[in-house]
Design a protein around this motif. Structure first.
Motif, PDB file in Angstrom:
ATOM      1  N   ILE A 107       0.835  -1.201   0.000  1.00 13.95           N
ATOM      2  CA  ILE A 107       0.000   0.000   0.000  1.00 13.95           C
ATOM      3  C   ILE A 107       0.871   1.253   0.000  1.00 13.95           C
ATOM      4  CG2 ILE A 107      -1.796   1.296   1.195  1.00 13.95           C
ATOM      5  CD1 ILE A 107      -2.739  -1.352  -0.050  1.00 13.95           C
ATOM      6  N   LYS A 108       1.841   1.291   0.901  1.00 13.27           N
ATOM      7  CA  LYS A 108       2.703   2.465   0.992  1.00 13.27           C
ATOM      8  C   LYS A 108       3.865   2.416   0.008  1.00 13.27           C
ATOM      9  CE  LYS A 108       1.566   3.242   5.863  1.00 13.27           C
ATOM     10  NZ  LYS A 108       0.804   4.488   5.602  1.00 13.27           N
ATOM     11  N   GLY A 109       4.154   1.222  -0.549  1.00 12.73           N
ATOM     12  CA  GLY A 109       5.215   1.098  -1.536  1.00 12.73           C
ATOM     13  C   GLY A 109       6.603   1.331  -0.984  1.00 12.73           C
ATOM     14  N   LYS A 110       6.820   0.929   0.275  1.00  8.57           N
ATOM     15  CA  LYS A 110       8.115   1.127   0.912  1.00  8.57           C
ATOM     16  C   LYS A 110       8.750  -0.217   1.263  1.00  8.57           C
ATOM     17  CE  LYS A 110       6.813   5.581   2.961  1.00  8.57           C
ATOM     18  NZ  LYS A 110       6.677   6.366   4.227  1.00  8.57           N
ATOM     19  N   HIS A 111      10.030  -0.194   1.487  1.00 10.07           N
ATOM     20  CA  HIS A 111      10.728  -1.409   1.919  1.00 10.07           C
ATOM     21  C   HIS A 111      10.354  -1.722   3.357  1.00 10.07           C
ATOM     22  CE1 HIS A 111      13.806  -4.381   2.626  1.00 10.07           C
ATOM     23  NE2 HIS A 111      14.244  -3.673   3.655  1.00 10.07           N
ATOM     24  N   TYR A 112      10.114  -3.013   3.632  1.00  6.77           N
ATOM     25  CA  TYR A 112       9.783  -3.438   4.988  1.00  6.77           C
ATOM     26  C   TYR A 112      10.847  -4.373   5.539  1.00  6.77           C
ATOM     27  CZ  TYR A 112       7.834  -6.008   8.870  1.00  6.77           C
ATOM     28  OH  TYR A 112       7.661  -6.586  10.097  1.00  6.77           O
ATOM     29  N   SER A 113      11.215  -4.154   6.769  1.00  7.65           N
ATOM     30  CA  SER A 113      12.048  -5.077   7.531  1.00  7.65           C
ATOM     31  C   SER A 113      11.703  -4.904   9.003  1.00  7.65           C
ATOM     32  CB  SER A 113      13.536  -4.782   7.320  1.00  7.65           C
ATOM     33  OG  SER A 113      14.310  -5.525   8.266  1.00  7.65           O
ATOM     34  N   PRO A 114      11.526  -5.991   9.743  1.00 10.85           N
ATOM     35  CA  PRO A 114      11.206  -5.867  11.167  1.00 10.85           C
ATOM     36  C   PRO A 114      12.332  -5.227  11.971  1.00 10.85           C
ATOM     37  CG  PRO A 114      11.671  -8.151  10.611  1.00 10.85           C
ATOM     38  CD  PRO A 114      11.580  -7.410   9.315  1.00 10.85           C
ATOM     39  N   THR A 115      13.542  -5.213  11.420  1.00 16.71           N
ATOM     40  CA  THR A 115      14.669  -4.616  12.140  1.00 16.71           C
ATOM     41  C   THR A 115      14.982  -3.198  11.673  1.00 16.71           C
ATOM     42  OG1 THR A 115      16.246  -5.568  10.556  1.00 16.71           O
ATOM     43  CG2 THR A 115      15.718  -6.872  12.524  1.00 16.71           C
ATOM     44  N   SER A 116      14.195  -2.679  10.726  1.00 15.32           N
ATOM     45  CA  SER A 116      14.432  -1.322  10.225  1.00 15.32           C
ATOM     46  C   SER A 116      14.140  -0.293  11.315  1.00 15.32           C
ATOM     47  CB  SER A 116      13.569  -1.040   9.011  1.00 15.32           C
ATOM     48  OG  SER A 116      12.197  -0.968   9.380  1.00 15.32           O
ATOM     49  N   ALA A 117      14.650   0.905  11.134  1.00 14.21           N
ATOM     50  CA  ALA A 117      14.421   1.974  12.111  1.00 14.21           C
ATOM     51  C   ALA A 117      12.932   2.274  12.280  1.00 14.21           C
ATOM     52  CB  ALA A 117      15.193   3.225  11.698  1.00 14.21           C
ATOM     53  N   PRO A 118      12.134   2.390  11.185  1.00 15.85           N
ATOM     54  CA  PRO A 118      10.696   2.641  11.373  1.00 15.85           C
ATOM     55  C   PRO A 118       9.992   1.517  12.132  1.00 15.85           C
ATOM     56  CG  PRO A 118      11.348   3.199   9.138  1.00 15.85           C
ATOM     57  CD  PRO A 118      12.507   2.489   9.753  1.00 15.85           C
ATOM     58  N   SER A 119      10.341   0.260  11.816  1.00 19.63           N
ATOM     59  CA  SER A 119       9.708  -0.869  12.510  1.00 19.63           C
ATOM     60  C   SER A 119      10.062  -0.877  13.991  1.00 19.63           C
ATOM     61  CB  SER A 119      10.135  -2.192  11.870  1.00 19.63           C
ATOM     62  OG  SER A 119       9.596  -2.332  10.580  1.00 19.63           O
TER      63      SER A 119
END
Length: 221
Positions: A107-119
């Motif tokens: 939906i947002k078209g962004k990279h996802y990782s559970p260890t990323s800063a946003p996550s």
């Protein structure tokens, strides 16, 4: 429209919105108006933009009849409202859930990782700041957000001279069990947050009685 006219329109709409207890069953909302109301809900703000809601429109009389025994606060709406909407809230909105991963990527078209800063920021927000340590706690948090969407839909309806009524008067366990048994929701991911009805009133709007602003507003200097 100048700024003062806009101000007056906002206040007029707030006064126009009324928790309708008696609807005219012969009047129906146009499809264009209904889609506008739904769009106001869809575009509502949510925490981290994670949209933890789902809107279920009751579209046949059998479902209205089925929920009547445990939806005492909805009886007047069941008898005459053109639209009755069940709003669900998610219980699985966590930093590492499949739902968040799908929303971020697709939906947002962004990279996802559970260890990323946003996550990790979202994880700390939920676990450290809000102490959301159970499905119930997460439901309570997402349910609050569904009320924002509901309020926006009710305001949009009032702008269109359509009436509405928020409904909490029902047995939540029975409503959840009913929707799950019919396959209308996955109880491992959703719970009922609130109901709201829309239509055209068959009663006069009573003048609003509210506390004065001085009793509920304080400036911190």
């Amino acid at each position: 429209m100048d700024k003062e006219a806009i101000r007056q329109q906002i206040v007029a709409t707030a006064n126009r919105r009324y928790a309708t207890k008696k609807y005219d069953p012969t009047k129906h909302i146009s499809e264009a108006d209904w889609q506008t109301i739904l769009e106001a809900g869809r575009l509502s703000p949510s925490s981290f933009g994670y949209e933890p809601w789902r809107f279920l429109l009751i579209n046949n009389q059998q479902i209205r009849d089925d929920i009547r025994p445990f939806a005492w606060g909805a009886v007047n709406s069941l008898n005459g409202a053109d639209k009755i909407l069940i709003i669900l809230a998610r219980t699985d909105v966590t930093y590492d859930s499949d739902y968040v991963k799908d929303l971020v990527e697709n939906i947002k078209g962004k990279h996802y990782s559970p260890t990323s800063a946003p996550s990790q920021h979202f994880k700390n927000f939920q676990e450290r700041d809000l102490k959301l340590d159970s499905d119930r706690a997460r439901f309570d948090w997402t349910s609050k957000q569904t009320y924002i969407a509901m309020a926006n839909m009710m305001t949009a309806a009032a702008e269109l001279d359509i009436d509405s009524c928020p409904i909490e008067g029902f047995n939540y366990a029975q409503m959840n069990d009913y929707l799950a048994s019919k396959g209308f929701m996955d109880p491992t991911k959703w719970r009922v947050s609130v109901l709201v009805s829309f239509g055209y009133r068959d009663q006069p709007i009573k003048p609003k009685v509210r506390q004065p602003l001085s009793d509920i507003y304080q400036e911190l200097n």
